[in-house]
Scaffold this active site. Structure first.
Site, mmCIF file in Angstrom:
data_model
loop_
_atom_site.group_PDB
_atom_site.id
_atom_site.type_symbol
_atom_site.label_atom_id
_atom_site.label_comp_id
_atom_site.label_asym_id
_atom_site.label_seq_id
_atom_site.Cartn_x
_atom_site.Cartn_y
_atom_site.Cartn_z
ATOM 1 N N CYS A 229 -11.892 -70.276 16.336
ATOM 2 C CA CYS A 229 -11.258 -69.462 17.446
ATOM 3 C C CYS A 229 -10.231 -71.256 17.903
ATOM 4 C CB CYS A 229 -11.293 -68.617 18.453
ATOM 5 S SG CYS A 229 -12.833 -70.027 19.506
ATOM 6 N N ARG A 230 -10.376 -71.633 18.989
ATOM 7 C CA ARG A 230 -9.774 -72.860 19.267
ATOM 8 C C ARG A 230 -11.280 -73.381 19.901
ATOM 9 N NH1 ARG A 230 -7.797 -74.653 24.342
ATOM 10 N NH2 ARG A 230 -6.134 -76.463 24.568
#
Length: 104
Positions: free
Chosen positions: A62-63
């Site tokens: 993800c981020r």
């Protein structure tokens, strides 16, 4: 929870290793920057769990690593044992591997 560094992921990609990369960010985040993972946003991870392999290693990203950790926790409830979390997510990738990558 198993984890993998961005350098370890880069080595897997460079060597052509057989694994699945799943990106659990949202569409707009993926459009801004991605490294070619299959997009399955976190909100739909259980609905689309059948798209995630149980037969080979899977790296979830993800981020920053928080949403991917949440995705892994949910998938492990379904019996997955082959999942690794990308430490630091796309931010770490941009910082350590591809400094020219656009981040948000």
């Amino acid at each position: 929870m198993q984890e993998i560094t961005v350098q370890e992921l880069k080595d897997k990609l460079d060597s052509g290793e057989d694994f699945q990369l799943v990106d659990v960010r949202e569409d707009f985040e993926y459009e801004t920057s991605n490294i070619g993972g299959q997009l399955i946003p976190l909100g739909g991870i259980l609905i689309e769990a059948d798209k995630i392999s149980k037969d080979k290693p899977v790296v979830i990203m993800c981020r920053s690593g928080k949403r991917s950790a949440a995705a892994i926790a949910q998938l492990e409830q379904l019996g997955y044992t082959n999942l690794s979390n990308l430490q630091g997510g796309i931010l770490a990738w941009a910082s350590e591997i591809d400094p020219e990558m656009q981040v948000y």
